[in-house]
Design a protein around this motif. Sequence first.
Motif, mmCIF file in Angstrom:
data_model
loop_
_atom_site.group_PDB
_atom_site.id
_atom_site.type_symbol
_atom_site.label_atom_id
_atom_site.label_comp_id
_atom_site.label_asym_id
_atom_site.label_seq_id
_atom_site.Cartn_x
_atom_site.Cartn_y
_atom_site.Cartn_z
ATOM 1 N N GLN A 1 55.892 40.516 41.841
ATOM 2 C CA GLN A 1 55.017 40.915 42.941
ATOM 3 C C GLN A 1 53.598 41.127 42.434
ATOM 4 O O GLN A 1 53.374 41.756 41.400
ATOM 5 C CB GLN A 1 55.535 42.192 43.612
ATOM 6 C CG GLN A 1 54.835 42.523 44.923
ATOM 7 C CD GLN A 1 55.554 43.604 45.713
ATOM 8 O OE1 GLN A 1 56.710 43.929 45.445
ATOM 9 N NE2 GLN A 1 54.876 44.173 46.711
ATOM 10 N N LEU A 2 52.623 40.608 43.183
ATOM 11 C CA LEU A 2 51.223 40.657 42.768
ATOM 12 C C LEU A 2 50.421 41.713 43.524
ATOM 13 O O LEU A 2 49.452 42.252 43.011
ATOM 14 C CB LEU A 2 50.584 39.282 42.974
ATOM 15 C CG LEU A 2 49.162 39.069 42.483
ATOM 16 C CD1 LEU A 2 49.084 39.213 40.970
ATOM 17 C CD2 LEU A 2 48.659 37.694 42.909
ATOM 18 N N THR A 3 50.825 42.017 44.768
ATOM 19 C CA THR A 3 50.092 42.973 45.589
ATOM 20 C C THR A 3 51.017 43.566 46.630
ATOM 21 O O THR A 3 52.135 43.071 46.841
ATOM 22 C CB THR A 3 48.884 42.294 46.272
ATOM 23 O OG1 THR A 3 48.154 43.258 47.056
ATOM 24 C CG2 THR A 3 49.340 41.164 47.181
ATOM 25 N N ASP A 4 50.534 44.619 47.283
ATOM 26 C CA ASP A 4 51.321 45.243 48.356
ATOM 27 C C ASP A 4 50.945 44.711 49.728
ATOM 28 O O ASP A 4 51.554 45.073 50.727
ATOM 29 C CB ASP A 4 51.116 46.764 48.329
ATOM 30 C CG ASP A 4 49.678 47.161 48.652
ATOM 31 O OD1 ASP A 4 48.762 46.427 48.235
ATOM 32 O OD2 ASP A 4 49.468 48.205 49.288
ATOM 33 N N LYS A 5 49.933 43.835 49.785
ATOM 34 C CA LYS A 5 49.441 43.355 51.074
ATOM 35 C C LYS A 5 50.103 42.030 51.469
ATOM 36 O O LYS A 5 50.372 41.180 50.613
ATOM 37 C CB LYS A 5 47.927 43.161 51.020
ATOM 38 C CG LYS A 5 47.142 44.444 50.779
ATOM 39 C CD LYS A 5 47.278 45.411 51.947
ATOM 40 C CE LYS A 5 46.378 46.619 51.758
ATOM 41 N NZ LYS A 5 46.569 47.620 52.834
ATOM 42 N N PRO A 6 50.315 41.812 52.778
ATOM 43 C CA PRO A 6 50.898 40.548 53.251
ATOM 44 C C PRO A 6 49.848 39.438 53.295
ATOM 45 O O PRO A 6 48.640 39.687 53.209
ATOM 46 C CB PRO A 6 51.376 40.897 54.664
ATOM 47 C CG PRO A 6 50.439 41.973 55.110
ATOM 48 C CD PRO A 6 50.123 42.776 53.875
#
Length: 282
Positions: free
Chosen positions: A167-172
């Motif tokens: 996973q690279l970020t928490d944003k969609p």
Amino acid sequence: MNQLVGERLSIATFKAQTTRHRIMGIVNTEDMQIVFSDTPGVLKPNYKLQESMLAFSESALVDADVLLYVTDVIEDPEKNKDFLDKVAKMAIPVILLINKMDALAELAKDVKNPTERLGEIVERWHGLLPNAEILPISAKNKFGVDILLKRIHELLPESPAFFDKDQLTDKPARFFVSEIIREKILLYYDKEIPYSVEVRCEAFKETAKQINISAVIYVERDSQKGIIIGHQGVAIKKVNTEARKALEKFFDKHVFLETFVKVDKDWRSNQKELDSFGYNPE
């Protein structure tokens, strides 16, 4: 954060208040996971949107293991003194990053040599944050980035990983669509226009060959709508073209992008509207 993560997750322009949300960027190696949380810059709010932006910034004081306070060789250290007073009282390690070292030589021109100028800058910041480690960097030239990553590694406590290793970020994906379009508006329009604009990705449909995207650009007044569209649609066409190119680079896939402009009066001061745009720090 883009340099630290190795991916362009936060939009960046020469204009103030470019970052509006709190964005997480995740770095995974064999022996660690670092979760960077990029927040809006500190400011004195004049309307509800800016209140939400400040709340995102202050949230970093609550749940961080290491705080990186990013300034530069130009900023006045006294500018955000109230916020710095809170930082100075924190028990966690604080690293003060003096960015834009690449601009220091030009700044010190005809005054004193760059080393003397840097010494003055460091001394002023040390007076406000006496317990902080101070590290000169240049995000533009990647100067000091490796040293910073090493120091962060040393300071982080042992803990289970919070996110999956891939996973690279928490944003969609839709979030980055909106941000990239907003970045182009920041770059191509002047004065108040970029700050009166919000973007919502209404449709994101991915096929094997391309991504079909529909987005709405919201403004506060009819006059702003006219400016965004431009004479015979020239201005919005430029935004579309540049945003589409950036989106294709970001997603590594062909993109079909259509945008619409709508008026949403006083959205910056309407809490219900702000919540719908994701400006809720809770």
